[in-house]
Design a protein around this motif. Structure first.
Motif, PDB file in Angstrom:
ATOM      1  N   ILE A  73       0.869  -1.238   0.015  1.00  0.00           N
ATOM      2  CA  ILE A  73      -0.138   0.182  -0.021  1.00  0.00           C
ATOM      3  C   ILE A  73       1.053   1.193   0.123  1.00  0.00           C
ATOM      4  N   TRP A  74       1.601   1.316   1.051  1.00  0.00           N
ATOM      5  CA  TRP A  74       2.771   2.380   1.076  1.00  0.00           C
ATOM      6  C   TRP A  74       3.574   2.673  -0.283  1.00  0.00           C
ATOM      7  N   THR A  75       3.886   1.671  -1.010  1.00  0.00           N
ATOM      8  CA  THR A  75       4.689   1.797  -2.109  1.00  0.00           C
ATOM      9  C   THR A  75       3.794   2.305  -3.239  1.00  0.00           C
ATOM     10  N   ALA A  76       2.579   1.613  -3.413  1.00  0.00           N
ATOM     11  CA  ALA A  76       1.956   2.198  -4.637  1.00  0.00           C
ATOM     12  C   ALA A  76       1.317   3.497  -4.355  1.00  0.00           C
ATOM     13  N   LEU A  77       1.329   3.981  -3.092  1.00  0.00           N
ATOM     14  CA  LEU A  77       0.966   5.455  -2.792  1.00  0.00           C
ATOM     15  C   LEU A  77       2.166   6.422  -2.983  1.00  0.00           C
ATOM     16  N   GLY A  78       3.355   5.788  -3.224  1.00  0.00           N
ATOM     17  CA  GLY A  78       4.410   6.512  -3.622  1.00  0.00           C
ATOM     18  C   GLY A  78       5.304   7.008  -2.562  1.00  0.00           C
TER      19      GLY A  78
END
Length: 235
Positions: free
Chosen positions: A131-136
């Motif tokens: 999730i954090w990676t997908a949110l940049g």
């Protein structure tokens, strides 16, 4: 099944697809694993090579599939008008919406067994990281850990609530999720107050200095522990 040019990932996918029909009745169990191998036309010895832990490996594959589907759905969303806390909430909601409640319930029971606790924790951490990676997220210090630790706790609590939710459209779950994220935001405000308070920065100078030495694991890191700036990549 012919072994020449064997694609382990494809075999595991076939086993997983076949297992999904059995898990609601038999759980992520040896019975489900053997039935999946038979339904998929995979020799049981080969199935055990592909999935050494049997149904545990299939349950983990199902969880990771959900993470991948969440990332795809999140990438299709227009997030520009959303506050960041609402982006996180949306990602968690999408993650649950791609999951089957009974399969997750059976997976939770599997993860509750002592021998599977580490695997379950790693999968939840992987979801928070996805999730954090997908949110940049670009943090590479202690914040990398604190963000994922906090979100893993929020996600775990929300999953447990969702498993027992009978409200229409899971409305109660989404309200619960919003409350948990609001709690997290209060903690973040407190952290900001500490950073902006010169007296507290002086009192906590040692811990703050030590925290500044912590680095996120490299892209290829398999485990979760970090390293200090002086250590360099793990061997």
């Amino acid at each position: 099944m012919e072994n020449n040019g064997l694609n382990p990932a494809a075999v595991q996918e076939s086993l997983l697809e076949a297992a999904l029909a059995h898990v609601p009745f038999d759980g992520w169990s040896e019975a489900s694993f053997q039935a999946a191998a038979q339904d998929a036309g995979v020799d049981l010895p080969l199935a055990r090579v592909i999935c050494p832990r049997g149904a545990v490996d299939l349950a983990a594959a199902y969880h990771r599939r959900g993470d991948a589907e969440m990332r795809l759905r999140l990438a299709q969303q227009d997030l520009s008008a959303l506050r960041f806390r609402d982006r996180v909430a949306l990602a968690v909601r999408l993650r649950l919406e791609v999951a089957d409640r009974e399969l997750v319930r059976r997976g939770a029971a599997l993860s509750a067994l002592p021998q599977n606790a580490a695997t379950g924790s790693k999968l939840i951490w992987g979801t928070a990281d996805a999730i954090w990676t997908a949110l940049g997220d670009t943090s590479d210090d202690l914040n990398w850990y604190s963000k994922r630790t906090t979100l893993a706790a929020v996600y775990s609590a929300t999953v447990l609530y969702w498993l027992g939710d009978t409200s229409e459209g899971d409305a109660a779950t989404w309200e619960f999720l919003d409350r948990r994220i609001d709690n997290v935001m209060q903690v973040e405000k407190m952290k900001a107050q500490v950073r902006n308070n010169s007296l507290l920065r002086t009192v906590l100078a040692g811990p703050i200095w030590l925290a500044g030495k912590v680095r996120a694991p490299g892209a290829q890191a398999e485990d979760l522990p970090g390293q200090t700036k002086a250590e360099g990549p793990a061997a």
